[in-house]
Design a protein around this motif. Structure first.
Motif, PDB file in Angstrom:
ATOM      1  N   LYS A   1      11.596  -1.454 -10.050  1.00  0.00           N
ATOM      2  CA  LYS A   1      12.597  -1.197  -9.024  1.00  0.00           C
ATOM      3  C   LYS A   1      13.935  -0.826  -9.675  1.00  0.00           C
ATOM      4  O   LYS A   1      14.603   0.115  -9.245  1.00  0.00           O
ATOM      5  N   LYS A   2      14.315  -1.559 -10.734  1.00  0.00           N
ATOM      6  CA  LYS A   2      15.555  -1.251 -11.448  1.00  0.00           C
ATOM      7  C   LYS A   2      15.485   0.129 -12.093  1.00  0.00           C
ATOM      8  O   LYS A   2      16.436   0.906 -12.025  1.00  0.00           O
ATOM      9  N   ILE A   3      14.346   0.435 -12.708  1.00  0.00           N
ATOM     10  CA  ILE A   3      14.174   1.727 -13.369  1.00  0.00           C
ATOM     11  C   ILE A   3      14.211   2.850 -12.340  1.00  0.00           C
ATOM     12  O   ILE A   3      14.800   3.907 -12.572  1.00  0.00           O
ATOM     13  N   LYS A   4      13.598   2.617 -11.196  1.00  0.00           N
ATOM     14  CA  LYS A   4      13.595   3.628 -10.138  1.00  0.00           C
ATOM     15  C   LYS A   4      15.008   3.913  -9.662  1.00  0.00           C
ATOM     16  O   LYS A   4      15.385   5.062  -9.453  1.00  0.00           O
ATOM     17  N   LYS A   5      15.830   2.859  -9.521  1.00  0.00           N
ATOM     18  CA  LYS A   5      17.232   3.068  -9.123  1.00  0.00           C
ATOM     19  C   LYS A   5      17.970   3.899 -10.171  1.00  0.00           C
ATOM     20  O   LYS A   5      18.744   4.784  -9.834  1.00  0.00           O
TER      21      LYS A   5
ATOM     22  N   TRP B   1       0.840  -1.197   0.000  1.00  0.00           N
ATOM     23  CA  TRP B   1       0.000   0.000   0.000  1.00  0.00           C
ATOM     24  C   TRP B   1       0.878   1.251   0.000  1.00  0.00           C
ATOM     25  O   TRP B   1       0.609   2.204  -0.733  1.00  0.00           O
ATOM     26  N   GLU B   2       1.930   1.247   0.795  1.00  0.00           N
ATOM     27  CA  GLU B   2       2.841   2.395   0.842  1.00  0.00           C
ATOM     28  C   GLU B   2       3.493   2.614  -0.518  1.00  0.00           C
ATOM     29  O   GLU B   2       3.690   3.742  -0.947  1.00  0.00           O
ATOM     30  N   ARG B   3       3.821   1.513  -1.182  1.00  0.00           N
ATOM     31  CA  ARG B   3       4.435   1.621  -2.501  1.00  0.00           C
ATOM     32  C   ARG B   3       3.467   2.243  -3.506  1.00  0.00           C
ATOM     33  O   ARG B   3       3.852   3.018  -4.357  1.00  0.00           O
ATOM     34  N   TRP B   4       2.195   1.890  -3.383  1.00  0.00           N
ATOM     35  CA  TRP B   4       1.191   2.412  -4.311  1.00  0.00           C
ATOM     36  C   TRP B   4       0.832   3.862  -4.031  1.00  0.00           C
ATOM     37  O   TRP B   4       0.383   4.566  -4.909  1.00  0.00           O
ATOM     38  N   LYS B   5       0.982   4.306  -2.793  1.00  0.00           N
ATOM     39  CA  LYS B   5       0.607   5.673  -2.456  1.00  0.00           C
ATOM     40  C   LYS B   5       1.555   6.682  -3.099  1.00  0.00           C
ATOM     41  O   LYS B   5       1.157   7.792  -3.391  1.00  0.00           O
ATOM     42  N   LYS B   6       2.811   6.273  -3.337  1.00  0.00           N
ATOM     43  CA  LYS B   6       3.773   7.177  -3.954  1.00  0.00           C
ATOM     44  C   LYS B   6       3.715   7.012  -5.467  1.00  0.00           C
ATOM     45  O   LYS B   6       3.752   5.893  -5.966  1.00  0.00           O
ATOM     46  N   PRO B   7       3.669   8.106  -6.198  1.00  0.00           N
ATOM     47  CA  PRO B   7       3.715   7.978  -7.652  1.00  0.00           C
ATOM     48  C   PRO B   7       5.077   7.461  -8.098  1.00  0.00           C
ATOM     49  O   PRO B   7       6.081   7.727  -7.439  1.00  0.00           O
ATOM     50  N   PHE B   8       5.092   6.733  -9.197  1.00  0.00           N
ATOM     51  CA  PHE B   8       6.349   6.156  -9.646  1.00  0.00           C
ATOM     52  C   PHE B   8       7.281   7.224 -10.235  1.00  0.00           C
ATOM     53  O   PHE B   8       8.401   7.395  -9.814  1.00  0.00           O
ATOM     54  N   LEU B   9       6.819   7.955 -11.194  1.00  0.00           N
ATOM     55  CA  LEU B   9       7.642   8.969 -11.841  1.00  0.00           C
ATOM     56  C   LEU B   9       6.725  10.110 -12.225  1.00  0.00           C
ATOM     57  O   LEU B   9       6.259  10.211 -13.346  1.00  0.00           O
ATOM     58  N   SER B  10       6.436  10.953 -11.278  1.00  0.00           N
ATOM     59  CA  SER B  10       5.487  12.041 -11.479  1.00  0.00           C
ATOM     60  C   SER B  10       6.229  13.361 -11.535  1.00  0.00           C
ATOM     61  O   SER B  10       7.177  13.587 -10.780  1.00  0.00           O
TER      62      SER B  10
ATOM     63  N   GLU C   1      14.214   7.010 -22.644  1.00  0.00           N
ATOM     64  CA  GLU C   1      15.399   6.438 -23.284  1.00  0.00           C
ATOM     65  C   GLU C   1      16.533   6.253 -22.284  1.00  0.00           C
ATOM     66  O   GLU C   1      17.265   5.275 -22.328  1.00  0.00           O
ATOM     67  N   LYS C   2      16.685   7.216 -21.366  1.00  0.00           N
ATOM     68  CA  LYS C   2      17.758   7.129 -20.381  1.00  0.00           C
ATOM     69  C   LYS C   2      17.456   6.102 -19.294  1.00  0.00           C
ATOM     70  O   LYS C   2      18.357   5.473 -18.765  1.00  0.00           O
ATOM     71  N   LEU C   3      16.181   5.945 -18.954  1.00  0.00           N
ATOM     72  CA  LEU C   3      15.809   5.048 -17.863  1.00  0.00           C
ATOM     73  C   LEU C   3      15.659   3.602 -18.306  1.00  0.00           C
ATOM     74  O   LEU C   3      15.999   2.687 -17.572  1.00  0.00           O
ATOM     75  N   ALA C   4      15.105   3.397 -19.484  1.00  0.00           N
ATOM     76  CA  ALA C   4      14.794   2.043 -19.951  1.00  0.00           C
ATOM     77  C   ALA C   4      15.947   1.511 -20.796  1.00  0.00           C
ATOM     78  O   ALA C   4      16.268   2.078 -21.831  1.00  0.00           O
ATOM     79  N   LYS C   5      16.541   0.447 -20.346  1.00  0.00           N
ATOM     80  CA  LYS C   5      17.677  -0.156 -21.054  1.00  0.00           C
ATOM     81  C   LYS C   5      17.236  -1.230 -22.053  1.00  0.00           C
ATOM     82  O   LYS C   5      17.958  -1.559 -22.965  1.00  0.00           O
ATOM     83  N   GLU C   6      16.046  -1.765 -21.862  1.00  0.00           N
ATOM     84  CA  GLU C   6      15.545  -2.823 -22.735  1.00  0.00           C
ATOM     85  C   GLU C   6      14.238  -2.367 -23.368  1.00  0.00           C
ATOM     86  O   GLU C   6      13.552  -1.494 -22.838  1.00  0.00           O
ATOM     87  N   GLU C   7      13.891  -2.971 -24.470  1.00  0.00           N
ATOM     88  CA  GLU C   7      12.664  -2.599 -25.180  1.00  0.00           C
ATOM     89  C   GLU C   7      11.423  -2.840 -24.324  1.00  0.00           C
ATOM     90  O   GLU C   7      10.501  -2.027 -24.305  1.00  0.00           O
ATOM     91  N   ASN C   8      11.403  -3.958 -23.561  1.00  0.00           N
ATOM     92  CA  ASN C   8      10.231  -4.234 -22.730  1.00  0.00           C
ATOM     93  C   ASN C   8      10.113  -3.231 -21.582  1.00  0.00           C
ATOM     94  O   ASN C   8       9.017  -2.960 -21.107  1.00  0.00           O
ATOM     95  N   GLU C   9      11.225  -2.647 -21.132  1.00  0.00           N
ATOM     96  CA  GLU C   9      11.162  -1.604 -20.104  1.00  0.00           C
ATOM     97  C   GLU C   9      10.557  -0.327 -20.680  1.00  0.00           C
ATOM     98  O   GLU C   9       9.777   0.351 -20.017  1.00  0.00           O
ATOM     99  N   LYS C  10      10.893  -0.012 -21.923  1.00  0.00           N
ATOM    100  CA  LYS C  10      10.308   1.164 -22.592  1.00  0.00           C
ATOM    101  C   LYS C  10       8.803   0.991 -22.731  1.00  0.00           C
ATOM    102  O   LYS C  10       8.030   1.911 -22.465  1.00  0.00           O
ATOM    103  N   LYS C  11       8.395  -0.208 -23.150  1.00  0.00           N
ATOM    104  CA  LYS C  11       6.971  -0.488 -23.307  1.00  0.00           C
ATOM    105  C   LYS C  11       6.257  -0.391 -21.951  1.00  0.00           C
ATOM    106  O   LYS C  11       5.151   0.147 -21.863  1.00  0.00           O
ATOM    107  N   LEU C  12       6.898  -0.882 -20.905  1.00  0.00           N
ATOM    108  CA  LEU C  12       6.331  -0.814 -19.556  1.00  0.00           C
ATOM    109  C   LEU C  12       6.108   0.638 -19.148  1.00  0.00           C
ATOM    110  O   LEU C  12       5.033   1.002 -18.650  1.00  0.00           O
TER     111      LEU C  12
END
Length: 146
Positions: free
Chosen positions: A136-140, A52-61, A96-107
């Protein structure tokens, strides 16, 4: 005690609680004196609360206030500064800077469109755990950029 979570994350909270129960079952030691029900319930509540705590914070706002050594800031403030490097950054180049793989970009695209974790996992043909690990990897990576 019933806790009312928004419907769009109920499955995620439920999955986290089940994960907590599984971990509790692995770690349970009857010689410590607690009943298995009490022990498992504590883990289930803890994992549900953590989710719940994880969901309360926006991921990349752009509006979310991030904390740094110098105080708090928003991504909108950073992007609006007169620094020529930051001023030219757009969402797509950030992806482009955050996503290293194509599936990360799509995510990231799916999340930007407002899809939830469960929908992203289904669209990508992956599990929700896989999605969380990628996030988690993208957030790091985003913390390194900031």
């Amino acid at each position: 005690m019933a806790i009312k979570y928004p419907e769009y994350i109920r499955d995620e909270i439920y999955s986290a609680a089940v994960e907590g129960i599984v971990i509790a079952l692995r770690r349970y030691d009857p010689t410590k004196g607690a009943s298995i029900e009490t022990f498992a319930l504590a883990y289930a509540k803890g994992y549900a609360q953590k989710e719940w705590e994880r969901w309360k914070k926006p991921f990349l706002s752009l509006d979310y206030e991030y904390e740094s050594k110098d105080g708090t800031f928003t991504l909108a403030e950073l992007l609006g500064k007169e620094d020529p490097e930051l001023a030219s950054v757009e969402y797509s180049s950030l992806v482009e800077k955050l996503a290293k793989e194509e599936n990360e970009k799509k995510l990231l695209e799916l999340l930007q469109e407002g899809h939830g974790i469960k929908e992203c996992a289904k669209a990508l043909g992956k599990s929700r755990v896989w999605v969380w690990k990628k996030l988690k990897k993208i957030k790091k990576r985003s913390q390194v950029l900031i």
